[in-house]
Design a protein around this motif. Structure first.
Motif, PDB file in Angstrom:
ATOM      1  N   GLU A  11      29.393  27.464  48.157  1.00  0.00           N
ATOM      2  CA  GLU A  11      29.026  26.184  47.543  1.00  0.00           C
ATOM      3  C   GLU A  11      30.192  25.488  46.859  1.00  0.00           C
ATOM      4  O   GLU A  11      30.374  24.275  46.963  1.00  0.00           O
ATOM      5  CB  GLU A  11      27.906  26.437  46.521  1.00  0.00           C
ATOM      6  CG  GLU A  11      27.277  25.195  45.937  1.00  0.00           C
ATOM      7  CD  GLU A  11      26.456  24.420  46.967  1.00  0.00           C
ATOM      8  OE1 GLU A  11      25.960  25.023  47.929  1.00  0.00           O
ATOM      9  OE2 GLU A  11      26.326  23.195  46.793  1.00  0.00           O
ATOM     10  N   THR A  12      30.995  26.272  46.138  1.00  0.00           N
ATOM     11  CA  THR A  12      32.073  25.663  45.346  1.00  0.00           C
ATOM     12  C   THR A  12      33.336  25.433  46.161  1.00  0.00           C
ATOM     13  O   THR A  12      34.303  24.869  45.647  1.00  0.00           O
ATOM     14  CB  THR A  12      32.434  26.576  44.164  1.00  0.00           C
ATOM     15  OG1 THR A  12      32.693  27.894  44.695  1.00  0.00           O
ATOM     16  CG2 THR A  12      31.313  26.635  43.139  1.00  0.00           C
ATOM     17  N   ALA A  54      20.968  28.979  43.274  1.00  0.00           N
ATOM     18  CA  ALA A  54      20.962  30.340  43.819  1.00  0.00           C
ATOM     19  C   ALA A  54      19.890  31.187  43.146  1.00  0.00           C
ATOM     20  O   ALA A  54      19.076  31.832  43.821  1.00  0.00           O
ATOM     21  CB  ALA A  54      22.335  30.977  43.646  1.00  0.00           C
ATOM     22  N   VAL A  78      26.178  35.451  41.956  1.00  0.00           N
ATOM     23  CA  VAL A  78      25.933  34.011  41.993  1.00  0.00           C
ATOM     24  C   VAL A  78      25.966  33.441  40.579  1.00  0.00           C
ATOM     25  O   VAL A  78      25.983  34.179  39.595  1.00  0.00           O
ATOM     26  CB  VAL A  78      24.573  33.692  42.671  1.00  0.00           C
ATOM     27  CG1 VAL A  78      24.542  34.227  44.095  1.00  0.00           C
ATOM     28  CG2 VAL A  78      23.405  34.253  41.862  1.00  0.00           C
ATOM     29  N   CYS A  79      25.920  32.120  40.472  1.00  0.00           N
ATOM     30  CA  CYS A  79      25.888  31.449  39.171  1.00  0.00           C
ATOM     31  C   CYS A  79      24.811  32.090  38.300  1.00  0.00           C
ATOM     32  O   CYS A  79      23.692  32.319  38.762  1.00  0.00           O
ATOM     33  CB  CYS A  79      25.551  29.970  39.361  1.00  0.00           C
ATOM     34  SG  CYS A  79      26.831  29.060  40.236  1.00  0.00           S
ATOM     35  N   CYS A 102      30.354  34.109  45.542  1.00  0.00           N
ATOM     36  CA  CYS A 102      29.021  34.487  45.055  1.00  0.00           C
ATOM     37  C   CYS A 102      28.430  35.608  45.901  1.00  0.00           C
ATOM     38  O   CYS A 102      27.567  36.348  45.447  1.00  0.00           O
ATOM     39  CB  CYS A 102      28.105  33.272  45.085  1.00  0.00           C
ATOM     40  SG  CYS A 102      28.887  31.805  44.406  1.00  0.00           S
ATOM     41  N   CYS A 157      24.476  32.754  47.521  1.00  0.00           N
ATOM     42  CA  CYS A 157      24.974  31.430  47.137  1.00  0.00           C
ATOM     43  C   CYS A 157      24.020  30.366  47.704  1.00  0.00           C
ATOM     44  O   CYS A 157      23.402  30.547  48.764  1.00  0.00           O
ATOM     45  CB  CYS A 157      26.391  31.241  47.647  1.00  0.00           C
ATOM     46  SG  CYS A 157      27.205  29.797  46.909  1.00  0.00           S
ATOM     47  N   ASP A 158      23.953  29.254  46.989  1.00  0.00           N
ATOM     48  CA  ASP A 158      22.867  28.273  47.129  1.00  0.00           C
ATOM     49  C   ASP A 158      22.269  28.101  48.520  1.00  0.00           C
ATOM     50  O   ASP A 158      21.062  28.216  48.702  1.00  0.00           O
ATOM     51  CB  ASP A 158      23.352  26.901  46.679  1.00  0.00           C
ATOM     52  CG  ASP A 158      23.718  26.863  45.214  1.00  0.00           C
ATOM     53  OD1 ASP A 158      23.859  27.933  44.597  1.00  0.00           O
ATOM     54  OD2 ASP A 158      23.882  25.755  44.681  1.00  0.00           O
TER      55      ASP A 158
HETATM   56 FE1  FES Z   1      27.450  30.061  44.637  1.00  0.00          FE
HETATM   57 FE2  FES Z   1      26.526  28.845  42.306  1.00  0.00          FE
HETATM   58  S1  FES Z   1      28.257  28.378  43.536  1.00  0.00           S
HETATM   59  S2  FES Z   1      25.705  30.437  43.477  1.00  0.00           S
END
Ligand code: FES
Length: 568
Positions: A84-85, A199, A192-193, A52, A120-121
């Protein structure tokens, strides 16, 4: 003019000054780089393990252009990145570690102002928390969202459609082949998502709190205008240093209230709660879980997944956050921004180009969208639910609980054909709070039992001390505090107990009498700790509960003193 902070490093005509300058000159900087101009740190969370944030290297170069143009001296430095992922057990375990890294990096080096590059988050709150605890002039440039996901001719959204596809495979409505094929269509660019997940929520709140330039939240990561925004941010931070405009001037109680209002209007992530509470603790703003009720009557204006149907690219093209601020109008509190003026300036003249993506106050996606805070004998210090992502019928409900003692128990049993649950059952998951997991992972939106999925059931009440992804949806009661591992009443719930939920009254009650609960408490013991050393041990020993933002107790507050001792 008082001596700049950086001059305590680079302006000294002695052995220490020689050492600070000379070693920097090995990168080819000329003498005039050290002539007293503002030194701007560019705090970068770029990493190939945080996809992200993979565009942040390029954005750092654009920030540097702006800093040089304005007469500053840019220096980029890396800090821990939180993908995050990709991280186990959860990136949230490391948010406070990133905050420590950011804080100590800023404090230890000879810089006058900071540009925070995150996305990212957990990177955005972690960087803000760290910067706030040093309180040098600071400004954010976010990664920006990915382009809309596309698959089989349809738009698909990060996270939100993953949960839907996963349930469709479990229900036998989607082939595994299609499931795998959707992966490539979902993530088509850097960024990002592209749902209103955590995020984009945090980027939106950073904008409304005035810690970034207008339009920072929604410009796609690959849009050239984001590069221009990074350039302009580089110019602006140099001016902010001259104006001594610091986070403590911007992150006032009013700014946090604006964030709560905006979080409702955008259908933002429940994760914003723990991040805003932790950030407030750093700057000394008295913010509590109850303050989040402020958003409960705010209409949902942004029609983006998971609460709506569009994606961040659509939100950008419709006008982005300036339109939301414009439509919130005089509900917004007066508060200062990185531009030095009032937040209302960000909304001035904002035009909406698609009223179906950003709805009006008179014709919203939902009339009341803010998070609801629930309290009662099951959550004495509070829990939260996101009505905009929930099933209305389940927001007033009483039923028997089915309890999973921990995540392993859930994974081993959720798909059992003989699981004694009905669509009315309230699923309870323990051991997923800050201390328990540890790190308070996003598992609160636990899967619907397979036998009910096959009956077409898409939502049930789920109660836990965990968080959930900002991209997730459902009638999910989260952040129960105190958590089970800390001895909260959640630890005492047994399968068959009745639980009553009333979002309208803000209640979460375990209908078991006090004498029985005392008997259970006398027999209760916390789980053995999984982490016995290192950072995770420090975290478990010092983490605060969710209603206090899950910061480490010794990181609350700030220390703005200049370090005067030298290393040589
Ligand atoms: Fe990084 Fe959603 S996983 S912003």
């Amino acid at each position: 003019m008082t001596k700049r902070r950086s001059q305590h490093w680079y302006g000294k005509l002695d052995k220490d000054g020689f050492i600070h300058r000379s070693w920097m000159k090995n990168q080819g900087y000329p003498d005039h780089a050290f002539d007293g101009r503002p030194v701007i740190g560019i705090c970068n969370t770029w990493s190939e393990l945080t996809p992200c944030n993979s565009g942040l290297r390029d954005l750092a170069e654009m920030v540097k252009r702006g800093v040089w143009e304005a007469g500053g001296f840019p220096v980029e430095f890396p800090v821990m990145s939180l993908g995050e992922t990709q991280m186990k057990p959860t990136a949230m375990l490391f948010r406070n570690l990133l905050a420590m890294d950011v804080e100590e990096s800023i404090r230890a080096y000879g810089i006058d102002g900071v540009v925070l590059l995150g996305g990212c988050d957990k990177t955005t709150p972690g960087q803000l928390m760290g910067a706030a605890s040093v309180d040098l002039p600071s400004i954010v440039v976010s990664s920006g969202p990915m382009l809309n996901g596309k698959w089989k001719g349809k738009d698909i959204g990060s996270g939100t459609d993953v949960w839907k596809f996963s349930e469709a495979v479990r229900a036998g409505e989607m082939t595994l082949q299609d499931f795998m094929a959707a992966e490539s269509g979902m993530s088509r660019s850097k960024g990002v998502c592209m749902t209103m997940g955590t995020a984009s929520t945090m980027a939106s709140l950073v904008e409304v709190m005035g810690m970034a330039l207008p339009t920072n939240a929604a410009l796609p990561a690959v849009d050239a205008r984001r590069q221009a925004l990074a350039h302009l941010t580089g110019k602006r931070i140099v001016e902010m240093v001259d104006e001594d405009l610091k986070p403590s001037d911007i992150l006032t109680k009013e700014a946090f209230e604006n964030a709560i209002l905006a979080n409702a209007a955008v259908g933002g992530s429940t994760n914003a709660v723990v991040h805003l509470l932790a950030l407030a603790g750093r700057v000394g703003v008295d913010l509590s879980l109850d303050d989040f009720e402020l958003g409960s009557e705010i209409p949902l204006l942004v029609n983006c997944m998971p609460s709506g149907k569009y994606l961040m690219e659509d939100f950008c093209y419709a006008g982005g956050m300036p339109v939301v601020l414009n439509r919130l109008g005089d509900k917004l509190r007066s508060s200062k921004t990185v531009l030095g003026g009032d937040i209302s300036v960000y909304a001035d003249g904002a035009e909406c180009y698609n009223d179906d993506v950003i709805k009006t106050v008179d014709d919203p996606v939902k009339p009341a969208a803010g998070l609801r805070v629930l309290k009662g004998n099951l959550a004495p210090n509070g829990a939260i639910v996101k009505p905009s992502a929930a099933t209305d019928r389940l927001l007033e409900h009483e039923a028997e609980a089915f309890v999973f003692e921990n995540i392993e128990d859930l994974k081993a049993n959720i798909d059992r054909d003989d699981l004694p649950v009905t669509p009315d059952t309230i699923l309870v998951l323990k051991g997923c709070g800050p201390k328990g997991y540890p790190g308070m992972p996003e598992v609160g939106n636990m899967p619907i039992p397979a036998k009910l999925v096959r009956q077409g059931i898409k939502d049930m009440i789920r109660v836990s001390d965990a968080r959930m992804s900002g991209t997730a949806f459902g009638t999910v009661i989260l952040h129960v505090s105190p958590e089970a591992q800390a001895g909260g009443p959640l630890a005492l719930v047994k399968t068959g107990d009745r639980i009553r939920v009333s979002a309208s009254k803000g209640e979460l009650e375990l209908l078991v009498d006090d004498a029985e609960l005392e008997t259970r408490r006398a027999a209760w013991e916390p789980d053995a700790e999984h982490y016995m050393r290192g950072y995770a041990k420090l975290y478990v020993d010092h983490v605060l509960q969710a209603d206090q933002g899950a910061d480490l107790d010794f990181l609350v507050g700030k220390d703005t003193r200049l370090v005067t001792r030298e290393s040589h």
